[in-house]
Design an enzyme around this catalytic site. Sequence first.
Site, short mmCIF file in Angstrom:
data_model
loop_
_atom_site.label_atom_id
_atom_site.label_comp_id
_atom_site.label_asym_id
_atom_site.label_seq_id
_atom_site.Cartn_x
_atom_site.Cartn_y
_atom_site.Cartn_z
N VAL A 12 57.79 36.67 19.16
CA VAL A 12 59.03 36.86 19.84
C VAL A 12 59.88 35.53 19.37
O VAL A 12 61.00 35.40 19.05
CB VAL A 12 59.11 37.07 21.27
CG1 VAL A 12 60.61 37.11 21.70
CG2 VAL A 12 58.33 38.39 21.49
N GLY A 129 61.38 46.17 25.38
CA GLY A 129 61.48 45.52 24.16
C GLY A 129 63.14 45.65 24.11
O GLY A 129 63.86 44.78 24.61
N ILE A 131 65.34 47.89 24.22
CA ILE A 131 66.17 48.70 25.11
C ILE A 131 66.79 48.26 25.97
O ILE A 131 66.32 47.56 26.81
CB ILE A 131 65.14 49.84 25.57
CG1 ILE A 131 64.31 50.50 24.60
CG2 ILE A 131 65.83 51.03 26.38
CD1 ILE A 131 63.29 51.52 25.24
N GLY A 182 52.26 43.27 15.38
CA GLY A 182 53.09 42.37 16.48
C GLY A 182 53.45 42.96 17.55
O GLY A 182 54.18 42.52 18.35
N ASP A 196 50.15 45.32 31.23
CA ASP A 196 51.49 45.13 30.83
C ASP A 196 52.39 46.12 31.15
O ASP A 196 53.35 45.86 31.83
CB ASP A 196 51.57 45.18 29.42
CG ASP A 196 52.71 45.01 28.76
OD1 ASP A 196 53.34 43.78 28.81
OD2 ASP A 196 53.34 45.83 28.33
N LYS A 200 55.66 45.73 33.98
CA LYS A 200 56.96 46.14 33.89
C LYS A 200 57.55 47.08 34.96
O LYS A 200 58.80 46.90 35.33
CB LYS A 200 56.97 46.87 32.33
CG LYS A 200 56.86 45.91 31.12
CD LYS A 200 56.60 46.83 30.15
CE LYS A 200 56.44 45.64 28.93
NZ LYS A 200 55.98 46.25 27.60
N GLY A 298 57.84 44.35 19.54
CA GLY A 298 57.94 44.07 18.15
C GLY A 298 58.86 42.83 18.08
O GLY A 298 59.71 42.61 18.93
#
Length: 414
Positions: A12, A129, A131, A182, A196, A200, A298
């Site tokens: 990132v 990500g 969005i 990635g 994860d 979120k 990504g």
Amino acid sequence: MVKVAVMGHGVVGSGVVEVIMNHQEGIMKRSAAELDVKYILDIREFPDLPYSDKFTKNFDDILNDDEVKVVAEVMGGVHPAYDFTKACLEAGKSVVTSNKELVATKGAELLKIAKENNVNYLFEASVGGGIPIIRPIGLCLAANDVIEVAGILNGTTNFILTKMIREKMSFEDALKMAQQLGYAERNPAADVEGHDACRKICILASLCYGKHIYPELVHTKGITDITLSDVSYASAWGGVIKLIGQVKKLDDGTLDITVEPMLIEKSSQLANVDDVFNGILVRGDATGDVVFYGKGAGKLPTASAVVADIIDCVQHLKDRKFVFWEDGDESLVKPYGETVFPVYIRAECSDSKAAAAKAAELFADIKVIGRAQAPENELAFTCGAMTAAAQEKAVAELESSGVSVRSKIRISDL
Ligand code: HSE
């Protein structure tokens, strides 16, 4: 010219530097200022980059430089990211981050520190990500009482499930591919075991309900037990299996919040969210359902959200805009055993007719499902809504009659 620092030059972080350098003109128009990456913090050497001169291994270079107004923390993990973030906020620097682990565990505290120091702590990239989801929930849907948020929140597991289902790829090969692209976390157990996605949904729940929901309060299950026979039964039932993070506000004011694989009907909008894409449904009392869709992991999608937060900070260097929630505790969350939902069960048995008859005694409203090439000693069925605790008791009784339950998957109403 606004000086920024980027802490972490992994997937990132390198994307953030790339996006800033390649979009200078557009960024300047939107933020009315040029962004200059003055420091990049990383313990590794990057001697061959055109911007190698910007690297430092010393956090104090960033902390003690008053010219640096905005810091992007894209290191991941809780320590030292927490200590660095706290120090930057206390020093009057705004911080933006993609670090969902940190926001999910320390968000309430860091937001409070940001407020006290009149700076911003923004984390659009921490969920979904590329969005946009944090701003839409916090701003555009602010007039609603949010009844429910549910979604496919982890790109890696969705990528793996899609590869397994469509290409019959093995779990291991699909995971390896997600790592090469990635998408996966440094420790991919965080993806495949659901942590994860849990972080979120905690961030989204905290944002919607104004109190911090901590990950340890959330029933969390990943995709490691999902088999191709479950996938095949799901299809025969008329749906697909997806890893869903979900929070629903119940009538008593508590939250039913979970992360687990779920059967969802093919007609659901989330059923067609495949590969690395995420889909997030927000059910507002005024809007009804609003669905967000895009690449959930990504380098560049995530970097895009981080840089958007940097631009937002630059636009609000003087007039702050606060995202905020308070500390919370376990009284906000309905214990998993008390939550009520229907399930799908797959079991191995010596006599499937006898096993189905026993299941009918123990579970509400069972419906047996068939699939092509099912082995004779296999039984799969759905049953009507019961509490999770009652389901566990029924499973134990079924097992004591000689039936081995191999899968139990929640059926969603999405
Ligand atoms: N590992 C995460 C995912 C990265 O696959 O969704 C983006 O948060």
